[in-house]
Structure formats: structure tokens, C-alpha cells
Scaffold this motif. Sequence first.
Motif, PDB file in Angstrom:
ATOM      1  N   GLN A  33     -38.129 -72.281  70.653  1.00 56.26           N
ATOM      2  CA  GLN A  33     -38.334 -73.651  70.187  1.00 56.26           C
ATOM      3  C   GLN A  33     -38.257 -73.721  68.661  1.00 56.26           C
ATOM      4  OE1 GLN A  33     -39.559 -76.758  72.124  1.00 56.26           O
ATOM      5  NE2 GLN A  33     -38.362 -75.644  73.667  1.00 56.26           N
ATOM      6  N   ASN A  34     -38.829 -72.713  67.995  1.00 49.83           N
ATOM      7  CA  ASN A  34     -38.756 -72.674  66.533  1.00 49.83           C
ATOM      8  C   ASN A  34     -37.348 -72.397  66.034  1.00 49.83           C
ATOM      9  OD1 ASN A  34     -41.279 -73.320  65.312  1.00 49.83           O
ATOM     10  ND2 ASN A  34     -42.138 -71.383  66.035  1.00 49.83           N
ATOM     11  N   GLU A  35     -36.544 -71.635  66.789  1.00 54.32           N
ATOM     12  CA  GLU A  35     -35.161 -71.400  66.382  1.00 54.32           C
ATOM     13  C   GLU A  35     -34.368 -72.697  66.439  1.00 54.32           C
ATOM     14  OE1 GLU A  35     -33.916 -69.005  64.895  1.00 54.32           O
ATOM     15  OE2 GLU A  35     -35.273 -67.345  65.281  1.00 54.32           O
ATOM     16  N   TRP A  36     -34.554 -73.497  67.478  1.00 52.90           N
ATOM     17  CA  TRP A  36     -33.899 -74.809  67.522  1.00 52.90           C
ATOM     18  C   TRP A  36     -34.343 -75.652  66.328  1.00 52.90           C
ATOM     19  CZ3 TRP A  36     -35.049 -75.420  73.415  1.00 52.90           C
ATOM     20  CH2 TRP A  36     -33.947 -74.994  74.146  1.00 52.90           C
ATOM     21  N   GLY A  46     -32.671 -74.856  63.266  1.00 55.95           N
ATOM     22  CA  GLY A  46     -31.283 -75.306  63.307  1.00 55.95           C
ATOM     23  C   GLY A  46     -31.107 -76.794  63.085  1.00 55.95           C
ATOM     24  N   GLY A  47     -32.189 -77.495  62.784  1.00 57.53           N
ATOM     25  CA  GLY A  47     -32.090 -78.923  62.486  1.00 57.53           C
ATOM     26  C   GLY A  47     -32.391 -79.833  63.645  1.00 57.53           C
ATOM     27  N   ALA A  48     -32.692 -79.280  64.820  1.00 55.25           N
ATOM     28  CA  ALA A  48     -33.043 -80.093  65.974  1.00 55.25           C
ATOM     29  C   ALA A  48     -34.551 -80.303  66.038  1.00 55.25           C
ATOM     30  CB  ALA A  48     -32.562 -79.409  67.258  1.00 55.25           C
ATOM     31  N   LEU A  56     -42.203 -79.865  70.047  1.00 50.21           N
ATOM     32  CA  LEU A  56     -42.592 -79.913  68.638  1.00 50.21           C
ATOM     33  C   LEU A  56     -43.994 -80.462  68.442  1.00 50.21           C
ATOM     34  CD1 LEU A  56     -41.899 -79.516  65.671  1.00 50.21           C
ATOM     35  CD2 LEU A  56     -40.786 -81.765  65.686  1.00 50.21           C
ATOM     36  N   ASP A  57     -44.333 -81.559  69.094  1.00 51.80           N
ATOM     37  CA  ASP A  57     -45.653 -82.153  68.898  1.00 51.80           C
ATOM     38  C   ASP A  57     -46.768 -81.203  69.336  1.00 51.80           C
ATOM     39  OD1 ASP A  57     -44.596 -84.449  67.829  1.00 51.80           O
ATOM     40  OD2 ASP A  57     -44.724 -85.620  69.672  1.00 51.80           O
TER      41      ASP A  57
END
Length: 388
Positions: free
Chosen positions: A326-329, A332-334, A339-340
Motif C-alpha cells: 500500500q505504501n509503494e502505491w 507512486g503517486g496513487a 490510506l485513511d
Amino acid sequence: MISLRKLAAGSLAAVLAFSMAACGLGSTDSSADSFTSGKAVKVDEKSAKATSLADFGTMDDLVAAAEKEGQLNVIALPHNWSNYGEVINGFKKKYPNIKINELNPNASSKEEVDAAKTNKGTDAAPDVFDLGLAVASTSTDNFASYKVQAWDKIPDSVKDADGKYYADYTGIMSIGWNADKYGDINSLDDLMDSKFAGTVALNGKPAEAGAAFNGYLMINQLAGGDINDLQPGLDYFKKLKDAGNLTTVDVTDGTIDSGQTGVVMDWSYNQASYQKSLKEKGVNWKFKTFKNAQVVSYYNQAINVDAPHPAAARLWEEYLYAVDAQNEWFKGGANPVLLDSMKEDGTVDQDTLKSAITIDGDPVTYTNDDSTRITEWLQNNWDKTIGN
């Protein structure tokens, strides 16, 4: 070019234009080319019917089952799309006994599902999918139900109740530009300046490409419209065309490098990729979103119901919905779907969070029925007003 992958994801054009290959670039394993046809494969029924980790027992049991299969077939994952290259590398490092075969990184969402149908029963079929909503929501017969450990953290509004598909990440529609050449851009009116002559671009035609479709919606919101009133956006683009500033050339890395498309409307994660690439060449590429026009469109994960490597497929999904991927995405700007919850529990990458563009307030979203209606309206009005 990266941003036309999965053409018109989330809109009717996703259905109409699926025969077209996407334009994303991405390095792949050389072994992927061998998967144009495959050998018959017998799968483990327990793995194929598993609907959660509990059906395997523990994570170690799932890993053991996946390592026994020894491989995983992914499809439509360009390495420079939302940082997928690092996501894939992370899986390889964590599970070195599982070989990843990367099939057709430029596939559209429908082509992903078609590849599964064509290669059903063989080791050439994709195990997992990454799909636009229009295809995901209408292709559930092709998906296996599986709920990852993070299931309860995924908002109900962006997942199928039976676990057939669930949102993974979204971009935010944005405007990017060469700040060295043009300075700052703060409003739509700024783009009417003659210094932008022939250089302002949507990423494709809005009735045919997902990035352009959502870029149109962003401009429409900024021009005073909404998803039910689409005319303000068209009026703006007509004005931009009449000013000589709109270009309808296809956006590519080359047109951005050359300055032919010096202002581009695209997803935030694509803008981040442009920014990184251009920084290495000494160009300051900026991009921004607008609070009252944050158009979002989630992609979705799904498991092939006939996955040749069903345990590896489920391990991949568990990996994607864990913190590292999730942190890699996010890097990458996504905006990853968790996230929340990651902000709340302190697992989000803090360095990325400091500079990231994240959803602020209520984003602009739409249903499949909305996308069908909007696409039909654009088909009937864009060309006759703006031209090809």
C-alpha cells in the motif's frame, strides 16, 4: 506512454474500446512471452475454493501452498504505473520461491478477462486482475470470492459484498505542466494565456480514454458543471480551442519531453512518473489537484475463478493489502484504498505523506450508469464541437 492503459476505465468507452491495446510502457520478465499458449494444469481444489486466509489455516500455510505452486501470473501491470515495478519487486523479495510471470503489461481491463477465458485450464491464464470498475462490476462470474485480512478496512462503498472484487488504489485527476517554461498555474483562466499556444492537452479523447474522460470531468467541475451538467466543460474546451491553446495530439513521454504537450491533464500517479523522469533531465514538472474538482476512479483487484495458481493468487492479494505494498502505491503517486486506516494506525509512510497529494473532502465520483450516460453525451458532442 503510460496513462492510456486500460482505456476508458470506469466508462462506457472501456467497453467500446477494449480491442485497442493500451499504451503503457513497462519492463517484463522475458518468460512472459512464452505464455501465449499454455499447458493443461491441475489445481489444488482446497486453494481454489478458499474464501479467506482461515481456509488455509495460517499465513505460513498459505505461503507453503503458494510456494508449492511456485509461480504467479499477473497481467496489465506496467512497472511505471502507480509504482507497480516496486510492488512486484517487493513480492519477489519476500517470496523468492514464487516466480512471477508478467503477462501483457499493456492489456485493457477487458483484455485481462479475455485472456483468462482464452487460456482457461492452462498455466498461461492470469491468476489475478487489476481492473477498472466498469469491467470489474460486470464480470463477477469470472472472479473467485476472497476476502483479504484487511477486508474490514476497505470501505463498503468500493468493494463487492461477496469479495469478488475490491478497490486497490486511485489517482486524483490533476493538471501538470512544465514550471520552468510556464511558471505557476492557479486557475482555468490562466490556460487562456497566449504563452500556452498549442500545448494544453487532455490525455486522449474523453469518450475513448479513461484519463481524458476523467480530465474532462475535472475541467467541467472547475468550469461550474457537475456530472449531471456537462456543458460547462465543453464550453471551456471550445474557448480553449478558439484561443489556439488546445492540442488534440496523443500525449506520450516524447511529446512531454519535447514540450509539444507542455500542460497535461492526467492522473496524479502518472504526473508523479512524468515528474520523476523529467527531474532526471533537469526539467521542473509540477502538478496540482483542485479541492472542488478531485475526480477519482479506483482500480480493483480480483482473482481469476480458474486461476492456475490459486494459492499464489490469494497470497498476492494478501500482500497487496498489507502495509508495504500500500505504501509503494502511495510512493507512486496513487492514493491506496487503505490510506485513511494507515494514517489512523501510524503505518503510512510519513515521508511520502508530507508531500503527497491526497483526497481532500468529498471527491467527485460516479456510478456505472453515470459513466455510460456521460460517455454517450461526449460521443455526441465532443467531435462536432472540438474535432478529432
